[in-house]
Write a protein that holds these residues in place. Structure first.
Motif, PDB file in Angstrom:
ATOM      1  N   GLU A   1      -7.318   0.914  -0.662  1.00 36.91           N
ATOM      2  CA  GLU A   1      -7.626  -0.271   0.125  1.00 36.91           C
ATOM      3  C   GLU A   1      -8.906  -0.035   0.952  1.00 36.91           C
ATOM      4  O   GLU A   1      -9.769  -0.880   1.025  1.00 36.91           O
ATOM      5  CB  GLU A   1      -6.434  -0.486   1.067  1.00 36.91           C
ATOM      6  CG  GLU A   1      -6.276  -1.836   1.639  1.00 36.91           C
ATOM      7  CD  GLU A   1      -4.945  -1.947   2.407  1.00 36.91           C
ATOM      8  OE1 GLU A   1      -4.296  -0.926   2.709  1.00 36.91           O
ATOM      9  OE2 GLU A   1      -4.566  -3.076   2.713  1.00 36.91           O
TER      10      GLU A   1
ATOM     11  N   THR B   1       0.840  -1.206   0.000  1.00 34.96           N
ATOM     12  CA  THR B   1       0.000   0.000   0.000  1.00 34.96           C
ATOM     13  C   THR B   1       0.874   1.254   0.000  1.00 34.96           C
ATOM     14  O   THR B   1       0.590   2.220  -0.705  1.00 34.96           O
ATOM     15  CB  THR B   1      -0.943  -0.016   1.225  1.00 34.96           C
ATOM     16  OG1 THR B   1      -1.833  -1.121   1.082  1.00 34.96           O
ATOM     17  CG2 THR B   1      -1.749   1.263   1.342  1.00 34.96           C
TER      18      THR B   1
ATOM     19  N   ASP C   1      -5.720  -1.474  -5.064  1.00 36.80           N
ATOM     20  CA  ASP C   1      -5.207  -2.022  -3.806  1.00 36.80           C
ATOM     21  C   ASP C   1      -6.202  -3.034  -3.219  1.00 36.80           C
ATOM     22  O   ASP C   1      -7.298  -2.662  -2.821  1.00 36.80           O
ATOM     23  CB  ASP C   1      -4.957  -0.879  -2.809  1.00 36.80           C
ATOM     24  CG  ASP C   1      -3.981  -1.284  -1.705  1.00 36.80           C
ATOM     25  OD1 ASP C   1      -3.668  -2.479  -1.589  1.00 36.80           O
ATOM     26  OD2 ASP C   1      -3.542  -0.383  -0.969  1.00 36.80           O
ATOM     27  N   GLU C   2      -5.814  -4.303  -3.164  1.00 34.88           N
ATOM     28  CA  GLU C   2      -6.608  -5.368  -2.522  1.00 34.88           C
ATOM     29  C   GLU C   2      -8.039  -5.447  -3.046  1.00 34.88           C
ATOM     30  O   GLU C   2      -9.001  -5.296  -2.287  1.00 34.88           O
ATOM     31  CB  GLU C   2      -6.631  -5.185  -0.998  1.00 34.88           C
ATOM     32  CG  GLU C   2      -5.271  -5.151  -0.350  1.00 34.88           C
ATOM     33  CD  GLU C   2      -4.651  -6.526  -0.102  1.00 34.88           C
ATOM     34  OE1 GLU C   2      -5.247  -7.544  -0.475  1.00 34.88           O
ATOM     35  OE2 GLU C   2      -3.540  -6.549   0.460  1.00 34.88           O
TER      36      GLU C   2
HETATM   37 MG   LIG Z   1      -2.059  -2.730   2.120  1.00 32.90          MG
END
Ligand SMILES: [Mg+2]
Ligand SMILES: Nc1ncnc2c1ncn2[C@@H]1O[C@H](COP(=O)(O)OP(=O)(O)OP(=O)(O)O)[C@@H](O)[C@H]1O
Length: 267
Positions: free
Chosen positions: A93, A46, A169-170
């Motif tokens: 995220e 991140t 992100d994710e």
């Molecule tokens: Mg992360």
């Protein structure tokens, strides 16, 4: 000949002048490719995306060494809105959508002021081309969406910014595998049909390597392994490392390496 869109050279990032989260990573993302950045909790994934998109300042973090090049320009000290204007868009995220705004409002907010009506309609059409379900949810409040719908809206909100480089992100966090598969298919479509370059961050190697062309594995702020997605999928270290994850024991990549080495040497 491949054309490199983004390069990171020996990047170091420090939080609060004290915590070094990224320790000299080097990577490249070629135009039109999907690249995966893998690694477990706290690896620095991140932080790397924040450094690329310019959001480090919000967390009192700084690039202390190294360079980030986007289309031949140094960007490591640029502000988030400057990077967005240049085509780098982050799907974060957390806090992916505005929970108090409707789906339609969420999709209007990211479009820059001064965008012509024709261009606005073109961008809106893109959203419904790739995420037709969002049409039926237009008046739903963001906070009331399911996890999968929320992720869809987050990707759609990024799409209306017309990114050249999309940072995700994710994507899979907290979602059922069938929902993740559906989102991955759409990401692959977005890349194929719009030629958008994608850097995807994931803890799950199985998820990310399904659509990626190339991957990097991070641990403790360093890149410990990289290669084509095909090579990484077959790599015994990756298999063992992620099998370790599946069995619920969170072993680190380095521990697995040491374990493999100790077996080779002493076992
Ligand atoms: Mg992360
Ligand atoms: N705002 C912050 N202040 C201080 N340290 C931070 C901050 N954010 C992250 N860190 C530290 O930086 C390191 C890398 O964190 P980062 O969030 O980049 O990891 P990650 O790979 O994204 O992990 P995860 O998979 O859990 O999201 C960790 O040690 C973390 O504790």
């Amino acid at each position: 000949m491949t054309n490199t869109l983004l390069t990171i050279e020996k990047l170091e990032v420090v939080y609060h002048r004290a915590v070094t989260a990224v320790q000299g990573i080097t990577l490249a993302v070629d135009t039109g490719r999907i690249v995966a950045l893998l690694g477990t909790n706290g690896a620095g994934k991140t932080t790397t995306l924040r450094a690329i998109s310019g959001f480090l300042g919000l967390d009192d973090a700084r690039v202390t060494e190294g360079a980030i090049n986007f289309k031949g320009e140094r960007i490591e000290n640029r502000l988030p809105h400057e990077n967005t204007r240049r085509g780098i868009v982050l799907v974060p995220e957390r806090d992916k959508v505005f929970p108090n705004l409707t789906v339609a409002e969420n999709l209007v907010v990211p479009v820059p002021r001064g965008t012509t009506a024709i261009e606005r309609r073109r961008r809106e059409a893109l959203v419904y081309q790739f995420f037709p379900q969002l049409g039926a949810l237009r008046n739903r409040i963001g906070g009331l969406l399911s996890g999968g719908e929320r992720q869809m809206l987050a990707l759609a909100s990024a799409l209306v910014c017309r990114p050249e480089l999309l940072l995700v992100d994710e994507l899979s966090l907290g979602l059922a595998p069938v929902v993740v598969d559906d989102l991955l298919r759409r990401l692959a479509e977005i890349r194929r049909e719009l030629g958008i370059t994608i850097l995807i961050v994931e803890q799950s190697a199985t998820v990310a390597l399904e659509i990626a062309d190339y991957g990097y594995v991070m641990e403790n702020g360093r890149i410990v392994l990289d290669g084509t997605a095909e090579r990484l999928r077959r790599h015994p270290d990756i298999q063992e490392f992620y099998l370790g994850l599946k069995s619920g024991e969170r072993r680190s990549y380095r521990e697995v390496k040491q374990y493999r080495r100790s077996r080779r040497w002493y076992g």
